[in-house]
Design a protein around this motif. Structure first.
Motif, PDB file in Angstrom:
ATOM      1  N   PHE A   1      42.453  43.649  36.907  1.00 30.13           N
ATOM      2  CA  PHE A   1      43.545  44.521  37.349  1.00 30.13           C
ATOM      3  C   PHE A   1      44.687  43.622  37.803  1.00 30.13           C
ATOM      4  N   ARG A   2      45.740  43.571  36.979  1.00 33.32           N
ATOM      5  CA  ARG A   2      46.846  42.644  37.196  1.00 33.32           C
ATOM      6  C   ARG A   2      48.071  43.371  37.733  1.00 33.32           C
ATOM      7  N   GLY A   3      48.798  42.705  38.600  1.00 34.78           N
ATOM      8  CA  GLY A   3      49.990  43.317  39.168  1.00 34.78           C
ATOM      9  C   GLY A   3      51.184  42.393  39.136  1.00 34.78           C
ATOM     10  N   GLN A   4      52.361  42.995  39.149  1.00 37.66           N
ATOM     11  CA  GLN A   4      53.606  42.229  39.222  1.00 37.66           C
ATOM     12  C   GLN A   4      54.592  43.016  40.074  1.00 37.66           C
ATOM     13  N   ILE A   5      55.255  42.326  41.011  1.00 31.58           N
ATOM     14  CA  ILE A   5      56.278  42.974  41.837  1.00 31.58           C
ATOM     15  C   ILE A   5      57.602  42.921  41.090  1.00 31.58           C
ATOM     16  N   LEU A   6      58.145  44.095  40.762  1.00 29.72           N
ATOM     17  CA  LEU A   6      59.420  44.166  40.052  1.00 29.72           C
ATOM     18  C   LEU A   6      60.576  44.331  41.038  1.00 29.72           C
ATOM     19  N   GLU A   7      60.352  45.113  42.100  1.00 29.49           N
ATOM     20  CA  GLU A   7      61.355  45.297  43.164  1.00 29.49           C
ATOM     21  C   GLU A   7      60.636  45.402  44.495  1.00 29.49           C
ATOM     22  N   ASN A   8      61.253  44.822  45.541  1.00 30.55           N
ATOM     23  CA  ASN A   8      60.662  44.854  46.876  1.00 30.55           C
ATOM     24  C   ASN A   8      61.788  45.055  47.883  1.00 30.55           C
ATOM     25  N   SER A   9      61.832  46.223  48.520  1.00 31.19           N
ATOM     26  CA  SER A   9      62.903  46.520  49.472  1.00 31.19           C
ATOM     27  C   SER A   9      62.355  47.411  50.570  1.00 31.19           C
ATOM     28  N   LEU A  10      63.202  47.700  51.570  1.00 32.32           N
ATOM     29  CA  LEU A  10      62.779  48.617  52.635  1.00 32.32           C
ATOM     30  C   LEU A  10      62.534  50.025  52.091  1.00 32.32           C
ATOM     31  N   GLY A  11      63.032  50.282  50.913  1.00 34.63           N
ATOM     32  CA  GLY A  11      62.790  51.590  50.283  1.00 34.63           C
ATOM     33  C   GLY A  11      61.422  51.701  49.658  1.00 34.63           C
ATOM     34  N   GLY A  12      60.780  50.562  49.354  1.00 35.36           N
ATOM     35  CA  GLY A  12      59.462  50.586  48.747  1.00 35.36           C
ATOM     36  C   GLY A  12      59.269  49.476  47.736  1.00 35.36           C
ATOM     37  N   LEU A  13      58.235  49.619  46.923  1.00 38.01           N
ATOM     38  CA  LEU A  13      57.863  48.617  45.924  1.00 38.01           C
ATOM     39  C   LEU A  13      57.883  49.230  44.530  1.00 38.01           C
ATOM     40  N   LEU A  14      58.462  48.510  43.580  1.00 43.38           N
ATOM     41  CA  LEU A  14      58.304  48.859  42.174  1.00 43.38           C
ATOM     42  C   LEU A  14      57.334  47.835  41.589  1.00 43.38           C
ATOM     43  N   LEU A  15      56.192  48.334  41.116  1.00 43.98           N
ATOM     44  CA  LEU A  15      55.132  47.463  40.636  1.00 43.98           C
ATOM     45  C   LEU A  15      54.814  47.713  39.176  1.00 43.98           C
ATOM     46  N   LYS A  16      54.311  46.676  38.534  1.00 40.64           N
ATOM     47  CA  LYS A  16      53.690  46.847  37.224  1.00 40.64           C
ATOM     48  C   LYS A  16      52.198  46.598  37.434  1.00 40.64           C
TER      49      LYS A  16
ATOM     50  N   ALA B   1      25.929  43.077  41.605  1.00 41.74           N
ATOM     51  CA  ALA B   1      26.887  44.122  41.236  1.00 41.74           C
ATOM     52  C   ALA B   1      27.708  43.709  40.015  1.00 41.74           C
ATOM     53  N   LYS B   2      28.300  44.708  39.352  1.00 39.53           N
ATOM     54  CA  LYS B   2      29.217  44.440  38.241  1.00 39.53           C
ATOM     55  C   LYS B   2      30.483  43.819  38.829  1.00 39.53           C
ATOM     56  N   GLN B   3      30.971  42.735  38.236  1.00 37.80           N
ATOM     57  CA  GLN B   3      32.039  41.938  38.832  1.00 37.80           C
ATOM     58  C   GLN B   3      33.411  42.259  38.235  1.00 37.80           C
ATOM     59  N   TYR B   4      34.398  42.482  39.137  1.00 40.14           N
ATOM     60  CA  TYR B   4      35.773  42.752  38.714  1.00 40.14           C
ATOM     61  C   TYR B   4      36.716  42.030  39.669  1.00 40.14           C
ATOM     62  N   SER B   5      37.953  41.809  39.201  1.00 41.46           N
ATOM     63  CA  SER B   5      38.934  41.110  40.032  1.00 41.46           C
ATOM     64  C   SER B   5      40.305  41.766  39.914  1.00 41.46           C
ATOM     65  N   TYR B   6      41.145  41.486  40.919  1.00 37.87           N
ATOM     66  CA  TYR B   6      42.552  41.909  40.877  1.00 37.87           C
ATOM     67  C   TYR B   6      43.404  40.747  41.367  1.00 37.87           C
ATOM     68  N   ALA B   7      44.661  40.684  40.907  1.00 40.68           N
ATOM     69  CA  ALA B   7      45.514  39.548  41.278  1.00 40.68           C
ATOM     70  C   ALA B   7      46.965  39.808  40.921  1.00 40.68           C
ATOM     71  N   LEU B   8      47.852  39.131  41.638  1.00 48.29           N
ATOM     72  CA  LEU B   8      49.278  39.103  41.302  1.00 48.29           C
ATOM     73  C   LEU B   8      49.636  37.805  40.586  1.00 48.29           C
ATOM     74  N   LYS B   9      48.870  36.736  40.858  1.00 44.48           N
ATOM     75  CA  LYS B   9      49.243  35.415  40.349  1.00 44.48           C
ATOM     76  C   LYS B   9      48.287  34.875  39.287  1.00 44.48           C
ATOM     77  N   SER B  10      47.133  35.482  39.121  1.00 51.58           N
ATOM     78  CA  SER B  10      46.119  34.970  38.198  1.00 51.58           C
ATOM     79  C   SER B  10      45.779  36.032  37.156  1.00 51.58           C
ATOM     80  N   TYR B  11      45.086  35.606  36.106  1.00 49.04           N
ATOM     81  CA  TYR B  11      44.586  36.574  35.139  1.00 49.04           C
ATOM     82  C   TYR B  11      43.416  37.308  35.794  1.00 49.04           C
ATOM     83  N   ALA B  12      43.406  38.625  35.705  1.00 46.17           N
ATOM     84  CA  ALA B  12      42.369  39.419  36.359  1.00 46.17           C
ATOM     85  C   ALA B  12      42.180  40.733  35.609  1.00 46.17           C
TER      86      ALA B  12
END
Length: 487
Positions: A265-280, A252-263
């Motif tokens: 599809f990259r993500g970053q948590i900007l806010e984390n509360s009982l109200g929800g998540l603000l993500l990049k 298969a064609k290979q893809y990755s996702y991560a919060l801590k590594s280069y990928a």
């Protein structure tokens, strides 16, 4: 009706006795369901061996037998087909019988220890909101474009899978998202299915009662990716050390996702509360109603999958912000006295650690965190003390209790969990084997602004003891108990 030779297309056959142009009414692997002109597939199971029921199946009208070991005597007029792997044969036969339904839609499989249900269900939600006809095969439920059917296994048997996929074809479903368990892969239930993509969430301690070793568990998961076609995609969590392993040897064609590594599809948590998540997500900010870093990973997997399936980025981000949490997955309520009760399916050490760390991230440190946790009977015993250790270490108070005891003594299960608690944490522990009483006690201990976590059963609406299932819903019980106490 179909001719047996057509149903046997692509099945590796050793010996045939009889004429395979015979018409077949349907396929069965449960001798109790066999009727006139059926083909019976004799499967060796963990508790019973279908070969012992060949005679019974013939007496009930079976016209053909597919088996790994030929019987000592043949019955005239009955066709016998010997194969090396009856489970794989059954899966291929099911796909052929229902006219290869997985080829007529875009089927995406989700595998891993934690997050399978959330990722598959939220992908269903997202594509439904995008206006598509969608199907879902999950632990919690089976959905065919909004029509709900009850699920009995994480990965249903191959006949059931193909029957529902055929129903999806008939109703015009374009996408189907499916949980793929290690049991399902090992038992060849997904053989013959054509996947558009596969998602790997993570891998941690689970099902070692079935797989014996972690390596065996990991290797079974990898088989799913090994069997993906060259037109499919494989999307893996790069932050999990097993993610790269899953991609070895896949076509298969290979893809990755991560919060801590280069990928990809990259993500970053900007806010984390009982109200929800603000993500990049890949330089795009999005607010979601979901909570916790584990859900940040789930949302990254969903974002990546939507992109790979061709949805526009802006539309995907808008739909992500509208997704609702899955039943029993960090499902919470806030009482009149501002006690927060959270119900989560965390039934593995890693999942319990994730949910407790998430609560630790969003609490102000003044509240008391009370955790109610148990472990299932007749399942992996090695994880019990590990979960006891994690619960005691990351909570202020812990009520150890039963989950689904099945045929085990609940008190013995609780004692196994207690063994992992370190001496300095003994003072935090209460043991109450009756789960309802355990939840009631947690509610009695809680004061304004405190947090109660009820872990292990999540979405389940029953408790299983000695083969009997009684109605039991953690979320409804904690809501009722808090109300009774006027909290």
């Amino acid at each position: 009706m179909k001719e047996l030779k057509d149903i046997l297309y692509k099945v590796a056959i050793n010996v045939v006795v009889g004429n395979t142009t015979t018409n077949i009414e349907k396929i069965e692997f449960d001798s109790r369901k066999v009727g006139r002109d059926d083909v019976f597939v004799a499967i060796k199971g963990t508790l019973t061996d279908g070969h012992e029921y060949i005679e019974k199946a013939i007496n009930q009208g079976a016209v053909a037998i597919v088996c790994e070991k030929m019987p000592a005597f043949f019955v005239g007029g009955v066709i016998y087909v010997q194969v090396d792997d009856a489970k794989k044969a059954l899966a291929l036969m099911a796909a052929n019988y229902f006219d290869m339904p997985s080829e007529n839609l875009k089927l995406v499989g989700v595998t891993g220890t934690n997050g399978k249900t959330t990722v598959a269900t939220l992908l269903y939600q997202l594509f439904k909101k995008a206006g598509y006809k969608v199907g879902l095969l999950s632990t919690v439920k089976i959905l065919v474009d909004g029509t709900e059917y009850k699920a009995t296994h994480t990965t249903p048997d191959s006949l059931t899978i193909n029957r529902y996929l055929r129903t999806m074809n008939d109703t015009g479903v374009e996408y189907c998202f499916m949980e793929v368990s290690s049991h399902g892969i090992h038992q060849k239930r997904t053989a013959g299915l054509v996947f558009q993509g596969g998602i790997f969430t993570n891998l941690s301690h689970d099902h070692l009662d079935y797989h014996n070793t972690f390596k065996e568990y990991r290797d079974v998961k990898k088989v799913f990716f090994d069997e993906l076609g060259s037109k499919a995609f494989a999307l893996v969590n790069k932050d999990d050390k097993n993610g790269a392993f899953m991609l070895q040897n896949t076509n298969a064609k290979q893809y990755s996702y991560a919060l801590k590594s280069y990928a990809d599809f990259r993500g970053q948590i900007l806010e984390n509360s009982l109200g929800g998540l603000l993500l990049k997500l890949n330089d795009n900010e999005v607010w979601t109603k979901l909570i916790g870093s584990f859900n940040a990973y789930n949302l990254l997997a969903i974002f990546g999958t939507a992109e790979l399936l061709g949805l526009e980025t802006l539309e995907t981000l808008q739909l992500l912000s509208d997704l609702e949490s899955v039943s029993g997955r960090f499902q919470y309520l806030v009482s009149d006295h501002k006690i927060t009760a959270i119900v989560d399916y965390a039934h593995t050490p890693d999942a319990l650690k994730n949910v407790l760390e998430t609560i630790g991230d969003i609490r102000t440190k003044n509240e008391t965190l009370i955790t109610v946790v148990g472990c299932g009977g007749d399942r992996d015993k090695m994880k019990r003390p590990v979960m006891g250790n994690i619960a005691a270490k990351l909570s202020d108070k812990v009520v150890l209790t039963s989950d689904n005891p099945r045929t085990e003594n609940p008190q013995k299960i609780v004692e196994d969990i207690e063994r992992g608690v370190e001496p300095q944490d003994y003072k935090k522990i209460l043991s109450i084997t009756d789960r309802k009483q355990a939840i009631r006690t947690a509610c009695q201990l809680a004061e304004q602004d405190d947090i109660i976590l009820i872990a292990g059963k999540g979405h389940e609406t029953y408790q299983e003891t000695n083969g009997e299932r009684i109605d039991f819903n953690d979320f409804e019980i904690v809501k009722e108990e808090l109300k009774k106490l006027g909290k």
